[in-house]
Scaffold this active site. Structure first.
Site, PDB file in Angstrom:
ATOM      1  N   GLU A 108       0.731  -1.430  -0.234  1.00  0.00           N
ATOM      2  CA  GLU A 108      -0.310  -0.001  -0.326  1.00  0.00           C
ATOM      3  C   GLU A 108       0.786   1.353  -0.039  1.00  0.00           C
ATOM      4  O   GLU A 108       0.417   2.221   0.233  1.00  0.00           O
ATOM      5  CB  GLU A 108      -0.944   0.322   1.589  1.00  0.00           C
ATOM      6  CG  GLU A 108      -2.457  -1.179   1.037  1.00  0.00           C
ATOM      7  CD  GLU A 108      -3.097  -1.113   1.874  1.00  0.00           C
ATOM      8  OE1 GLU A 108      -3.375  -0.533   1.799  1.00  0.00           O
ATOM      9  OE2 GLU A 108      -4.167  -2.318   1.679  1.00  0.00           O
TER      10      GLU A 108
HETATM   11  N1  CAA Z   1      -6.285  11.139  -5.035  1.00  0.00           N
HETATM   12  C1  CAA Z   1      -6.742  12.127  -6.280  1.00  0.00           C
HETATM   13  N2  CAA Z   1      -5.753  12.272  -7.072  1.00  0.00           N
HETATM   14  C2  CAA Z   1      -4.447  11.919  -7.008  1.00  0.00           C
HETATM   15  C3  CAA Z   1      -3.992  11.382  -5.954  1.00  0.00           C
HETATM   16  C4  CAA Z   1      -4.731  11.555  -4.581  1.00  0.00           C
HETATM   17  N3  CAA Z   1      -5.092  10.724  -3.450  1.00  0.00           N
HETATM   18  N4  CAA Z   1      -2.738  11.388  -6.067  1.00  0.00           N
HETATM   19  C5  CAA Z   1      -2.466  11.411  -6.743  1.00  0.00           C
HETATM   20  N5  CAA Z   1      -3.299  11.622  -7.718  1.00  0.00           N
HETATM   21  C6  CAA Z   1      -3.663  13.008  -9.369  1.00  0.00           C
HETATM   22  C7  CAA Z   1      -3.228  13.530  -8.978  1.00  0.00           C
HETATM   23  O1  CAA Z   1      -3.409  14.500  -9.696  1.00  0.00           O
HETATM   24  C8  CAA Z   1      -2.111  13.406 -10.773  1.00  0.00           C
HETATM   25  O2  CAA Z   1      -3.168  14.270 -11.707  1.00  0.00           O
HETATM   26  P1  CAA Z   1      -3.298  15.815 -12.673  1.00  0.00           P
HETATM   27  O3  CAA Z   1      -2.218  14.821 -13.719  1.00  0.00           O
HETATM   28  O4  CAA Z   1      -4.351  16.019 -12.795  1.00  0.00           O
HETATM   29  O5  CAA Z   1      -2.196  16.064 -11.904  1.00  0.00           O
HETATM   30  C9  CAA Z   1      -2.701  12.415 -11.100  1.00  0.00           C
HETATM   31  O6  CAA Z   1      -3.098  11.448 -10.182  1.00  0.00           O
HETATM   32  C10 CAA Z   1      -0.584  11.703 -10.786  1.00  0.00           C
HETATM   33  O7  CAA Z   1      -0.319  11.838  -9.416  1.00  0.00           O
HETATM   34  P2  CAA Z   1       1.514  11.896  -9.712  1.00  0.00           P
HETATM   35  O8  CAA Z   1       2.118  12.490 -10.506  1.00  0.00           O
HETATM   36  O9  CAA Z   1       1.279  12.165  -8.346  1.00  0.00           O
HETATM   37  O10 CAA Z   1       1.126  10.499  -9.840  1.00  0.00           O
HETATM   38  P3  CAA Z   1       3.031   9.968  -9.437  1.00  0.00           P
HETATM   39  O11 CAA Z   1       3.456   8.837 -10.909  1.00  0.00           O
HETATM   40  O12 CAA Z   1       4.399  10.905  -9.261  1.00  0.00           O
HETATM   41  O13 CAA Z   1       2.960   9.223  -8.266  1.00  0.00           O
HETATM   42  C11 CAA Z   1       2.216   8.113  -6.179  1.00  0.00           C
HETATM   43  C12 CAA Z   1       2.270   9.097  -7.258  1.00  0.00           C
HETATM   44  C13 CAA Z   1       1.807   8.738  -4.620  1.00  0.00           C
HETATM   45  C14 CAA Z   1       4.060   7.549  -6.253  1.00  0.00           C
HETATM   46  C15 CAA Z   1       1.420   6.879  -6.642  1.00  0.00           C
HETATM   47  O14 CAA Z   1       1.610   6.481  -7.616  1.00  0.00           O
HETATM   48  C16 CAA Z   1       1.449   6.047  -5.603  1.00  0.00           C
HETATM   49  O15 CAA Z   1       0.696   6.272  -4.437  1.00  0.00           O
HETATM   50  N6  CAA Z   1       2.444   4.827  -5.793  1.00  0.00           N
HETATM   51  C17 CAA Z   1       2.155   3.844  -4.838  1.00  0.00           C
HETATM   52  C18 CAA Z   1       0.975   2.151  -4.903  1.00  0.00           C
HETATM   53  C19 CAA Z   1       0.381   1.764  -3.834  1.00  0.00           C
HETATM   54  O16 CAA Z   1       0.459   2.502  -2.984  1.00  0.00           O
HETATM   55  N7  CAA Z   1       0.284   0.687  -4.461  1.00  0.00           N
HETATM   56  C20 CAA Z   1      -0.410  -0.246  -3.631  1.00  0.00           C
HETATM   57  C21 CAA Z   1      -0.765  -1.691  -4.381  1.00  0.00           C
HETATM   58  S1  CAA Z   1      -1.919  -2.411  -3.278  1.00  0.00           S
HETATM   59  C22 CAA Z   1      -1.326  -2.737  -1.935  1.00  0.00           C
HETATM   60  O17 CAA Z   1      -0.871  -3.214  -1.466  1.00  0.00           O
HETATM   61  C23 CAA Z   1      -2.940  -3.574  -1.230  1.00  0.00           C
HETATM   62  C24 CAA Z   1      -2.256  -4.862  -0.633  1.00  0.00           C
HETATM   63  O18 CAA Z   1      -1.941  -6.270  -1.107  1.00  0.00           O
HETATM   64  C25 CAA Z   1      -2.183  -5.149   1.026  1.00  0.00           C
END
Ligand code: CAA
Length: 379
Positions: free
Chosen positions: A363
């Site tokens: 996550e």
């Molecule tokens: N809410 C709404 N929109 C969001 C957001 C949020 N919290 N965070 C980002 N966005 C939107 C941004 O506004 C952006 O939109 P625009 O292009 O219009 O500006 C778009 O999404 C892309 O965002 P970023 O440019 O910030 O994206 P990024 O590539 O730089 O990375 C990141 C963002 C935070 C690193 C994201 O990729 C991330 O959270 N990665 C981790 C993924 C993760 O947690 N995976 C877990 C898998 S599930 C799991 O583990 C379950 C399990 O088995 C236990």
């Protein structure tokens, strides 16, 4: 500001503690060793209403608040994090996402049995399919494709490290519909596991949370009706991020539970022994207790913000990064306090140390949480 839990929250905490002691503790070492999914425990959790704790009663849930969810996650994770991760994914990533963003038909068909954790007497849980071989932290780089065919989509691709992958009946799957639009060209689909073209890979042989059910899932020309898309076209990435913000509270609480489980075992081990008289041990216990309390407050703060309708993106990432690093540190110290006993299975702390590691990875890794926090500060 008040720091007291309500009568109801205390009751839920006690119910979770009793459940962990009576239902999870027996056999936890063997389940870890044999990588056995805790099906019996999950069915009992479903009976308690804990598989859809925060879902509204009209959709099959127990209608509890997020603070109660944190309390329950902590208690269960003290004993068996393989049970609590299954509970967390179903609650935060699947039920919450469907309740908040699904339409009425999707809620009636999928959310009601998922929140009950059971359908026709059989286990019925969900999984969240975002990660891919080349899209872990970099979640926008989705390679799974969903081709729009008018009234349906055709899905092709592979998802990795999926919790509940083999046991879930329902998958929430993120896929790219239009690569030219980047994160705005991603949708989320509800796909039943028994759909033609869905293949479940072998169970992963993991360092920790070994009882939990982690698999790769392959999609080959899987036909999904358009009504199974959640929200408007292009909403999938936003759906994933918003859902994960709540999921991170659950994993923070899991990390908190792993840490406090190891701490309680350390106090119990040291108590009355000569080693407890040494300042070196007392200082360790003092630091463990202090960091755990700080992690607990961060978890409860994030939960409180969510319950109050505030933006909890920042606070959930803060809770997760701090609680998971606390869990890793506390469990390592717990093994140290136990000495040779800590290194063998009977004393539980080596398992808690192995389980702690994943809370810094899934996550969103600790690095991802720092990105979210840093961006939030500068926004
Ligand atoms: N809410 C709404 N929109 C969001 C957001 C949020 N919290 N965070 C980002 N966005 C939107 C941004 O506004 C952006 O939109 P625009 O292009 O219009 O500006 C778009 O999404 C892309 O965002 P970023 O440019 O910030 O994206 P990024 O590539 O730089 O990375 C990141 C963002 C935070 C690193 C994201 O990729 C991330 O959270 N990665 C981790 C993924 C993760 O947690 N995976 C877990 C898998 S599930 C799991 O583990 C379950 C399990 O088995 C236990």
């Amino acid at each position: 500001m008040q720091f007291q839990l309500s009568e109801e929250q205390l009751m839920i905490q006690k119910a979770a503690r009793d459940f962990a002691q009576n239902e999870c503790l027996p056999g936890v070492i063997e389940r870890d060793e044999k990588q056995q999914f805790p099906k019996e425990q999950i069915l009992k959790l479903a009976e308690l209403g804990f598989m859809g704790m925060m879902t509204a009663p009209e959709y099959g849930g127990a209608g509890m608040d997020t603070i109660s969810y944190v309390l329950a996650m902590e208690e269960i994770s003290k004993v068996d994090a393989s049970v609590s991760v299954c509970m967390s994914v179903n609650n935060s990533l699947v039920c919450w996402g469907l309740e908040k963003y699904g339409n009425e038909e999707q809620k009636q068909q999928y959310l009601v049995p998922l929140a009950q954790g059971c359908k026709n007497g059989e286990l019925y849980i969900g999984a969240f399919l975002l990660s891919e071989p080349e899209a872990g932290s970099d979640a926008t780089s989705q390679h799974t494709m969903a081709e729009d065919k008018g009234d349906h989509y055709i899905i092709n691709g592979t998802k990795n490290w999926i919790t509940n992958g083999g046991t879930a009946s329902v998958y929430l799957v993120m896929a790219q519909t239009d690569p030219s639009k980047g994160s705005k060209g991603i949708d989320t689909f509800i796909i039943e596991k028994n759909t033609n073209g869905v293949t479940v890979g072998p169970k992963e042989n993991k360092l920790g949370i070994r009882g939990s059910d982690t698999h790769s899932i392959m999609f080959q020309d899987v036909k999904v009706p358009k009504e199974n898309r959640i929200g408007n076209d292009g909403f999938g990435f936003s759906f994933a991020m918003k859902t994960l913000a709540g999921g991170r509270i659950g994993i923070a609480a899991q990390a908190l539970g792993i840490a406090s489980g190891a701490y309680e075992r350390s106090v119990e081990y040291a108590f009355g022994k000569e080693i407890a008289q040494h300042q070196a041990i007392q200082f360790k216990l003092a630091d463990m207790a202090t960091r755990i309390e700080a992690a607990r407050l961060l978890c409860l703060r994030a939960a409180w913000e969510k319950d109050n309708g505030d933006d909890y993106t920042l606070s959930s990432s803060m809770a997760k990064v701090f609680a998971s690093e606390t869990a890793m540190w506390v469990t390592t110290e717990a093994v140290q306090i136990h000495g040779g006993y800590g290194y063998v299975k009977e004393y539980h702390v080596e398992r808690l140390m192995r389980d702690a590691k994943i809370t810094q990875i899934y996550e969103g890794t600790s690095e991802v949480q720092r990105i979210v926090i840093g961006r939030g500060i500068l926004k």
